[in-house]
Design a protein around this motif. Structure first.
Motif, PDB file in Angstrom:
ATOM      1  N   LEU A 113     -44.088  21.301 -10.192  1.00 34.36           N
ATOM      2  CA  LEU A 113     -44.591  19.864 -10.685  1.00 34.36           C
ATOM      3  C   LEU A 113     -44.300  19.584 -11.995  1.00 34.36           C
ATOM      4  CD1 LEU A 113     -47.748  19.239  -8.380  1.00 34.36           C
ATOM      5  CD2 LEU A 113     -45.487  18.400  -8.165  1.00 34.36           C
ATOM      6  N   THR A 114     -44.708  20.643 -12.807  1.00 36.56           N
ATOM      7  CA  THR A 114     -44.508  20.321 -14.341  1.00 36.56           C
ATOM      8  C   THR A 114     -42.869  20.274 -14.653  1.00 36.56           C
ATOM      9  OG1 THR A 114     -46.340  21.866 -14.931  1.00 36.56           O
ATOM     10  CG2 THR A 114     -44.875  21.560 -16.553  1.00 36.56           C
ATOM     11  N   ALA A 115     -42.201  21.051 -13.990  1.00 38.79           N
ATOM     12  CA  ALA A 115     -40.762  21.154 -14.227  1.00 38.79           C
ATOM     13  C   ALA A 115     -40.186  19.704 -13.772  1.00 38.79           C
ATOM     14  CB  ALA A 115     -39.936  22.244 -13.211  1.00 38.79           C
ATOM     15  N   LEU A 116     -40.871  19.088 -12.501  1.00 42.99           N
ATOM     16  CA  LEU A 116     -40.439  17.961 -12.082  1.00 42.99           C
ATOM     17  C   LEU A 116     -40.727  16.800 -12.833  1.00 42.99           C
ATOM     18  CD1 LEU A 116     -39.487  16.070  -9.661  1.00 42.99           C
ATOM     19  CD2 LEU A 116     -41.899  16.070  -8.745  1.00 42.99           C
ATOM     20  N   PHE A 117     -42.090  16.867 -13.390  1.00 40.85           N
ATOM     21  CA  PHE A 117     -42.591  15.961 -14.396  1.00 40.85           C
ATOM     22  C   PHE A 117     -41.638  15.695 -15.509  1.00 40.85           C
ATOM     23  CE2 PHE A 117     -46.353  13.494 -16.123  1.00 40.85           C
ATOM     24  CZ  PHE A 117     -46.551  12.857 -14.877  1.00 40.85           C
ATOM     25  N   GLN A 118     -40.998  16.778 -16.219  1.00 39.05           N
ATOM     26  CA  GLN A 118     -40.383  17.177 -17.395  1.00 39.05           C
ATOM     27  C   GLN A 118     -38.814  16.779 -17.072  1.00 39.05           C
ATOM     28  OE1 GLN A 118     -42.391  16.508 -19.828  1.00 39.05           O
ATOM     29  NE2 GLN A 118     -42.414  18.596 -20.812  1.00 39.05           N
ATOM     30  N   TYR A 119     -38.288  16.678 -15.877  1.00 35.88           N
ATOM     31  CA  TYR A 119     -37.094  16.731 -15.319  1.00 35.88           C
ATOM     32  C   TYR A 119     -36.381  15.320 -16.076  1.00 35.88           C
ATOM     33  CZ  TYR A 119     -32.796  15.767 -12.721  1.00 35.88           C
ATOM     34  OH  TYR A 119     -31.401  15.796 -12.526  1.00 35.88           O
ATOM     35  N   ARG A 120     -35.336  15.481 -16.729  1.00 36.98           N
ATOM     36  CA  ARG A 120     -34.658  14.322 -17.216  1.00 36.98           C
ATOM     37  C   ARG A 120     -33.366  14.018 -16.502  1.00 36.98           C
ATOM     38  NH1 ARG A 120     -35.918  11.676 -21.864  1.00 36.98           N
ATOM     39  NH2 ARG A 120     -37.285  13.416 -22.427  1.00 36.98           N
ATOM     40  N   PHE A 121     -33.163  12.667 -16.297  1.00 35.47           N
ATOM     41  CA  PHE A 121     -31.828  12.235 -15.353  1.00 35.47           C
ATOM     42  C   PHE A 121     -30.818  12.209 -16.531  1.00 35.47           C
ATOM     43  CE2 PHE A 121     -35.369  10.465 -13.021  1.00 35.47           C
ATOM     44  CZ  PHE A 121     -35.102  10.954 -11.717  1.00 35.47           C
ATOM     45  N   SER A 122     -29.704  12.936 -15.896  1.00 38.14           N
ATOM     46  CA  SER A 122     -28.438  12.921 -16.843  1.00 38.14           C
ATOM     47  C   SER A 122     -27.331  11.651 -16.444  1.00 38.14           C
ATOM     48  CB  SER A 122     -27.803  14.361 -17.034  1.00 38.14           C
ATOM     49  OG  SER A 122     -27.626  14.697 -15.641  1.00 38.14           O
ATOM     50  N   VAL A 123     -27.534  11.182 -15.319  1.00 36.68           N
ATOM     51  CA  VAL A 123     -26.385  10.394 -14.678  1.00 36.68           C
ATOM     52  C   VAL A 123     -27.176   9.367 -13.931  1.00 36.68           C
ATOM     53  CG1 VAL A 123     -24.518  12.224 -14.457  1.00 36.68           C
ATOM     54  CG2 VAL A 123     -26.226  11.687 -12.621  1.00 36.68           C
ATOM     55  N   GLY A 124     -26.580   8.220 -13.672  1.00 38.03           N
ATOM     56  CA  GLY A 124     -27.006   7.107 -12.905  1.00 38.03           C
ATOM     57  C   GLY A 124     -27.230   5.913 -13.929  1.00 38.03           C
ATOM     58  N   ASP A 125     -27.082   4.764 -13.434  1.00 38.27           N
ATOM     59  CA  ASP A 125     -27.162   3.433 -14.214  1.00 38.27           C
ATOM     60  C   ASP A 125     -28.525   3.408 -14.180  1.00 38.27           C
ATOM     61  OD1 ASP A 125     -24.518   3.317 -14.316  1.00 38.27           O
ATOM     62  OD2 ASP A 125     -24.193   1.923 -12.555  1.00 38.27           O
ATOM     63  N   LEU A 144     -30.914   4.941 -15.133  1.00 35.32           N
ATOM     64  CA  LEU A 144     -31.681   6.286 -15.042  1.00 35.32           C
ATOM     65  C   LEU A 144     -31.418   7.299 -15.957  1.00 35.32           C
ATOM     66  CD1 LEU A 144     -31.898   7.119 -11.325  1.00 35.32           C
ATOM     67  CD2 LEU A 144     -33.619   6.329 -12.640  1.00 35.32           C
ATOM     68  N   SER A 145     -30.323   7.397 -16.290  1.00 30.92           N
ATOM     69  CA  SER A 145     -29.641   8.222 -17.459  1.00 30.92           C
ATOM     70  C   SER A 145     -30.640   8.161 -18.588  1.00 30.92           C
ATOM     71  CB  SER A 145     -28.228   7.993 -17.978  1.00 30.92           C
ATOM     72  OG  SER A 145     -27.744   8.894 -18.853  1.00 30.92           O
ATOM     73  N   GLY A 146     -31.025   9.423 -19.230  1.00 27.40           N
ATOM     74  CA  GLY A 146     -31.971   9.524 -20.243  1.00 27.40           C
ATOM     75  C   GLY A 146     -33.429   9.430 -20.119  1.00 27.40           C
ATOM     76  N   HIS A 147     -33.759   9.101 -18.837  1.00 28.17           N
ATOM     77  CA  HIS A 147     -35.212   8.838 -18.622  1.00 28.17           C
ATOM     78  C   HIS A 147     -35.587  10.224 -18.056  1.00 28.17           C
ATOM     79  CE1 HIS A 147     -35.913   4.645 -19.372  1.00 28.17           C
ATOM     80  NE2 HIS A 147     -35.143   4.288 -18.626  1.00 28.17           N
ATOM     81  N   SER A 148     -36.956  10.645 -18.247  1.00 32.24           N
ATOM     82  CA  SER A 148     -37.482  11.645 -17.492  1.00 32.24           C
ATOM     83  C   SER A 148     -38.354  11.235 -16.448  1.00 32.24           C
ATOM     84  CB  SER A 148     -38.426  12.183 -18.423  1.00 32.24           C
ATOM     85  OG  SER A 148     -39.663  11.494 -18.869  1.00 32.24           O
ATOM     86  N   PHE A 149     -38.361  12.099 -15.298  1.00 29.37           N
ATOM     87  CA  PHE A 149     -39.487  11.660 -14.107  1.00 29.37           C
ATOM     88  C   PHE A 149     -40.664  11.037 -14.526  1.00 29.37           C
ATOM     89  CE2 PHE A 149     -41.985  12.817 -10.733  1.00 29.37           C
ATOM     90  CZ  PHE A 149     -41.816  11.818  -9.658  1.00 29.37           C
ATOM     91  N   GLY A 150     -41.406  12.139 -15.426  1.00 22.17           N
ATOM     92  CA  GLY A 150     -42.842  11.981 -15.928  1.00 22.17           C
ATOM     93  C   GLY A 150     -42.823  10.527 -16.481  1.00 22.17           C
ATOM     94  N   ASN A 151     -41.939  10.031 -17.263  1.00 20.57           N
ATOM     95  CA  ASN A 151     -42.024   8.647 -17.788  1.00 20.57           C
ATOM     96  C   ASN A 151     -42.015   7.518 -16.718  1.00 20.57           C
ATOM     97  OD1 ASN A 151     -42.251   9.961 -20.345  1.00 20.57           O
ATOM     98  ND2 ASN A 151     -40.141   9.204 -21.013  1.00 20.57           N
ATOM     99  N   LEU A 152     -41.227   7.841 -15.998  1.00 21.37           N
ATOM    100  CA  LEU A 152     -40.949   6.751 -14.752  1.00 21.37           C
ATOM    101  C   LEU A 152     -42.078   6.767 -13.825  1.00 21.37           C
ATOM    102  CD1 LEU A 152     -37.125   7.327 -13.608  1.00 21.37           C
ATOM    103  CD2 LEU A 152     -38.140   5.525 -15.177  1.00 21.37           C
ATOM    104  N   PHE A 153     -42.823   7.889 -13.627  1.00 23.07           N
ATOM    105  CA  PHE A 153     -43.870   8.253 -12.864  1.00 23.07           C
ATOM    106  C   PHE A 153     -45.137   7.532 -13.460  1.00 23.07           C
ATOM    107  CE2 PHE A 153     -47.616  10.329 -11.469  1.00 23.07           C
ATOM    108  CZ  PHE A 153     -47.599  10.406  -9.932  1.00 23.07           C
ATOM    109  N   LEU A 154     -45.159   7.634 -14.746  1.00 21.33           N
ATOM    110  CA  LEU A 154     -46.261   6.986 -15.473  1.00 21.33           C
ATOM    111  C   LEU A 154     -46.111   5.535 -15.292  1.00 21.33           C
ATOM    112  CD1 LEU A 154     -46.925   9.710 -18.310  1.00 21.33           C
ATOM    113  CD2 LEU A 154     -48.567   9.048 -16.648  1.00 21.33           C
ATOM    114  N   THR A 155     -45.092   5.155 -15.651  1.00 18.41           N
ATOM    115  CA  THR A 155     -44.712   3.522 -15.530  1.00 18.41           C
ATOM    116  C   THR A 155     -45.033   2.935 -14.376  1.00 18.41           C
ATOM    117  OG1 THR A 155     -42.917   3.971 -17.112  1.00 18.41           O
ATOM    118  CG2 THR A 155     -43.044   2.021 -15.982  1.00 18.41           C
ATOM    119  N   ALA A 156     -44.535   3.780 -13.231  1.00 18.77           N
ATOM    120  CA  ALA A 156     -44.948   3.174 -11.993  1.00 18.77           C
ATOM    121  C   ALA A 156     -46.678   3.244 -11.473  1.00 18.77           C
ATOM    122  CB  ALA A 156     -44.360   4.035 -10.725  1.00 18.77           C
ATOM    123  N   MET A 157     -47.340   4.459 -12.117  1.00 12.77           N
ATOM    124  CA  MET A 157     -48.696   4.513 -11.774  1.00 12.77           C
ATOM    125  C   MET A 157     -49.451   3.636 -12.861  1.00 12.77           C
ATOM    126  SD  MET A 157     -49.460   6.722  -9.793  1.00 12.77           S
ATOM    127  CE  MET A 157     -51.136   6.884  -9.771  1.00 12.77           C
TER     128      MET A 157
END
Length: 465
Positions: A203-215, A217-230
């Motif tokens: 879960l920690t690795a998932l939270f720290q995962y950073r997207f490298s591609v995608g319009d 999404l690139s540059g965002h980390s999963f944790g940042n997006l998760f906290l924003t959604a929450m």
């Protein structure tokens, strides 16, 4: 940490099978003091006996009399056939065997259900959790990678940790989310949550995962997006952090210093005024004054309560003007720390930071914090690195305009602080990078705290108001 290594070594010792090691000590571990298990087993057994007697009494006492009579007759017969000095101990041994066997199977089933992978024995997990729950109440103030490094070490000593994090970040993924969604920057909060996670590696690795591609999404980390959604779902960053903490099994709490949308500004020696946390280091000037907009953001009440309940307050390490001081620009946070009668310590950086602390000594760091606090002293001691980095690292940093922070002991003493020297540095031989070692820093802080714990009572007596 060391407990895990010790278990691994002992289980790998020659001449001992893993199965034997697991079965033999378990009896004695459950009898160890402090687990709060023995008393409840005794209570439950007593309760069972009382229930059976109650049922018998409810049935007009007849079964009780017959049971007593049958028991007496049986015992007399056994004593006649087999001498009492043999039958007595034999009965006791059989009874104890049945009790221990039944309890072993019960506890084994519970342990298997709670720890199916067998990574850690249940009794050891309970003992570790109780030890951590008895740890000191620590408040860590800061931001950036420095605070997450500190938390990673402190969680081995206590579960009563509260991280108070700056929300002034406006660069990278956090800055984009702040501009596009109007949320407080989640990056530093995400790093602290991951640092305090209780061995939830995936879960920690998932939270720290950073997207490298995608319009988008690139540059965002999963944790940042998760906290924003929450944040959008709960309507409040504090609740979003609490929900994320449950997902990551966090030891302690992570709290923003304020829920206000804060923008940092600095005035440089050449007269320029720079706004935005991400622009300060880029300006490459000597910082004279620092502030924020709004000028006096309200503090999060939970953060103030954590400071009031703290046994130890730690500030830093991290970027002086963009990670540590921004928390102190919240007046209520600053006043709460100043009024605390517990040991308070600042963890100074090992190297100067280009664009922020060029040429700074330890005393210069202290003066900058005092100036941001209106001249008020909010910490008693400063933790500094004792040894100098290797020559290879010094050359590597000199190329970037960075040098070791000079420890000017006399100036520190004149500022009314105590210098705590310790070897708290970790050095990567591959890239010659110098960082605080989380475990060494935590060990040095807890060692200092154990000696300074009497300050609370002494200062309370000196300031009865």
């Amino acid at each position: 940490m060391s407990n895990g290594l010790d278990r691994h070594r002992s289980s790998s010792a020659p001449g001992r099978s893993p199965g034997a090691r697991k079965r033999v000590p378990r009896w004695f571990k459950w009898l160890a003091p402090g687990l709060v298990v023995k008393r409840w087993l005794l209570v439950s057994s007593t309760g069972l006996i009382v229930v059976l007697v109650g049922i018998a009494i409810w049935a007009n006492l007849t079964p009780v009399y017959r049971l007593i009579e049958l028991t007496s007759t049986t015992l007399e017969t056994i004593a006649t056939v087999v001498p009492s000095y043999i039958s007595g101990p034999l009965a006791i041994a059989v009874g104890l065997f049945l009790i221990l066997w039944g309890q072993s199977r019960t506890l084994g089933s519970v342990a298997e259900a709670l720890s199916p992978n067998g990574d850690e024995e249940l009794v050891e997990a309970i003992a570790a959790r109780r030890r951590l729950n008895r740890g000191p109440k620590i408040v860590a103030v800061g931001g950036g990678t420095g605070l997450s490094t500190l938390l990673r070490g402190l969680k081995a000593y206590s579960s009563n940790i509260t991280a108070i994090v700056t929300v002034a970040d406006d660069g990278g993924s956090s800055g984009r989310l702040r501009r596009e969604h109007g949320v407080l920057p989640p990056g530093d909060i995400r790093n602290c949550l991951a640092a305090l996670a209780d061995e939830e590696k995936l879960l920690t690795a998932l939270f720290q995962y950073r997207f490298s591609v995608g319009d988008g999404l690139s540059g965002h980390s999963f944790g940042n997006l998760f906290l924003t959604a929450m944040n959008d779902i709960t309507g409040d960053l504090e609740r979003a952090i609490a929900a994320s903490s449950k997902v990551l099994a966090v030891r302690g709490r992570v709290l923003p210093a304020t829920l206000s949308d804060v923008c940092l500004w600095v005035e440089l020696a050449d007269g320029r005024r720079i706004e935005g946390e991400s622009q300060i280091a880029k300006a490459r000037g000597k910082i004279q004054h620092i502030g924020c907009l709004p000028a006096a953001p309200p503090a999060l009440p939970a953060a103030l309560q954590a400071i009031a309940d703290a046994d130890l307050i730690v500030m830093g390490p991290g970027s002086l003007f963009t990670s540590v001081i921004p928390n102190l620009l919240v007046p209520e946070i600053r006043q709460a720390i100043a009024g605390a009668v517990v040991p308070r310590i600042y963890v100074c950086n090992i190297m100067t930071e280009p664009g922020e602390t060029d040429g700074y000594s330890v005393a210069d760091h202290i003066r900058a914090i005092d100036a941001a606090c209106g001249g008020e002293q909010i910490f008693d001691a400063v933790l500094v690195q004792r040894r100098t980095p290797s020559a290879q690292s010094l050359i590597r940093y000199a190329e970037e305009g960075s040098h070791p922070v000079f420890v000017d002991r006399e100036a520190i003493d004149q500022l009314g602080r105590r210098a705590v020297l310790a070897n708290v540095m970790g050095e990567d031989p591959q890239n010659s990078r110098v960082r605080h070692d989380s475990h060494l820093v935590a060990r040095a802080l807890l060692r200092w705290y154990s000696r300074a714990a009497t300050w609370k009572s002494n200062r309370a007596l000196a300031n009865p108001s």
